[in-house]
Design an enzyme around this catalytic site. Structure first.
Site, PDB file in Angstrom:
ATOM      1  N   SER A  54      62.008  23.205  25.013  1.00  0.00           N
ATOM      2  CA  SER A  54      61.780  22.829  23.201  1.00  0.00           C
ATOM      3  C   SER A  54      63.104  22.934  22.991  1.00  0.00           C
ATOM      4  O   SER A  54      63.734  23.910  22.850  1.00  0.00           O
ATOM      5  CB  SER A  54      60.824  23.856  22.767  1.00  0.00           C
ATOM      6  OG  SER A  54      60.657  23.387  21.358  1.00  0.00           O
ATOM      7  N   SER A  57      57.817  13.734  22.550  1.00  0.00           N
ATOM      8  CA  SER A  57      58.218  14.642  23.574  1.00  0.00           C
ATOM      9  C   SER A  57      57.135  15.849  23.831  1.00  0.00           C
ATOM     10  O   SER A  57      56.258  15.996  23.308  1.00  0.00           O
ATOM     11  CB  SER A  57      59.511  15.179  23.025  1.00  0.00           C
ATOM     12  OG  SER A  57      59.331  16.250  22.366  1.00  0.00           O
ATOM     13  N   SER A  88      57.579  19.076  23.884  1.00  0.00           N
ATOM     14  CA  SER A  88      58.044  20.266  23.453  1.00  0.00           C
ATOM     15  C   SER A  88      56.742  21.103  22.794  1.00  0.00           C
ATOM     16  O   SER A  88      56.891  22.297  22.470  1.00  0.00           O
ATOM     17  CB  SER A  88      59.273  20.151  22.435  1.00  0.00           C
ATOM     18  OG  SER A  88      58.521  19.400  21.119  1.00  0.00           O
ATOM     19  N   LYS A 129      57.310  21.185  15.150  1.00  0.00           N
ATOM     20  CA  LYS A 129      57.169  22.628  15.949  1.00  0.00           C
ATOM     21  C   LYS A 129      56.515  23.478  15.059  1.00  0.00           C
ATOM     22  O   LYS A 129      55.718  23.101  14.215  1.00  0.00           O
ATOM     23  CB  LYS A 129      58.624  23.006  15.962  1.00  0.00           C
ATOM     24  CG  LYS A 129      59.830  22.203  16.310  1.00  0.00           C
ATOM     25  CD  LYS A 129      59.838  22.048  17.970  1.00  0.00           C
ATOM     26  CE  LYS A 129      60.971  21.210  18.296  1.00  0.00           C
ATOM     27  NZ  LYS A 129      60.743  20.626  19.626  1.00  0.00           N
TER      28      LYS A 129
END
Length: 267
Positions: free
Chosen positions: A228, A87, A89, A144
């Site tokens: 996100s 993704s 994010s 992350k």
């Protein structure tokens, strides 16, 4: 399917078959061969000899695959594991289609499948890019940035991140031209890490009151702040969910030919 579990089971099964052959089956084959050879004066012909000494196919496969699977298990569990970014994010740091390498011993050695740390090394620091098991669905891996460590007070308000009451320093680098999708590229300094983030000035984004990161947990956010799914929505990441620290992009592949020109260190 949990690939780690499948790999552990494959190593265990091939190892058991291999050891069973070494300790039990192989000596019996040799005994049968010796008995057959003792019953003939001319000696056994090559075809008969090969048939009596031939390993069963499960043993043959186990002997071939066990060392390979064991090496893969050790490397993947304790040294380096590859992942693909699914993704956006973490844009602009990581793009969809990036293949990354994750250091599995940066935060301590962990047993595969159960993920229990048995050797401590270092703990995650603010600014680290970390892969972890999603708390709400542990079979899914997320990536992350660590913005809060145990004891930190974290607040996100008006597109500004606050750590322990202090605004995290950021500087505008570039703004998208008028008429194009609104996007601001900023450079953020979080701890000792300097990295780029995206903000959309037209998207109000989430507002989050101050929370304190509990002991043994971490607060995670994506660099693409308005796009996100991170700790602002679902909370903290427990220490036992940590997979490792992302440190390099080794390939990019988004459907065409794979590109190795984007190999780089992850900041």
């Amino acid at each position: 399917m949990d690939f780690s579990l499948l790999l552990v089971l494959a190593v265990a099964l091939s190892g058991v078959i291999y050891l069973l052959d070494v300790w039990l089956l192989k000596p019996k084959r040799r005994q049968r061969f010796a008995a057959a050879e003792a019953n003939t004066q001319e000696g056994l012909d090559p075809v008969t000899s090969e048939k009596l000494l031939k390993e069963p196919w499960p043993v043959d496969y186990a002997r071939s695959f066990f060392p390979v699977l064991l090496v893969v298990l050790v490397v993947r569990s304790f040294i380096i594991e590859p992942f693909q970014i699914p993704s956006g994010s973490m844009r602009p740091t990581l793009e969809v289609g990036d293949f990354i390498l994750v250091n599995k011993f940066a935060y301590g050695l962990r047993l595969p499948v159960v993920n229990t740390r048995f050797i401590e090394v270092d703990d995650p620091e603010r600014g680290d890019v970390m892969v972890f098991r999603f708390p709400e669905e542990p079979s899914v891996n997320f990536i992350k940035r660590v913005v809060g460590i145990p004891g930190d007070r974290i607040r996100y308000e008006g597109k500004q991140l606050y750590v322990n009451g202090e605004p995290v320093t950021k500087e505008l680098i570039e703004e998208s031209p008028e008429g194009s999708p609104q996007q601001r590229l900023l450079e953020e300094r979080l701890g000792d890490a300097e990295h780029f983030i995206y903000n959309n000035p037209r998207d109000p984004g989430p507002q989050m009151r101050e929370v304190e990161v509990p002991e043994g947990h971490y607060f995670m956010m994506g660099d693409n702040r308005d796009h996100s799914n991170d700790s602002r929505y679902w909370g903290f990441v427990p220490e036992e969910n940590i997979v490792g620290q992302a440190f390099a992009v080794w390939m990019h592949w988004d459907g065409g030919l794979p590109s190795f020109t984007s190999v780089r260190h992850i900041e």
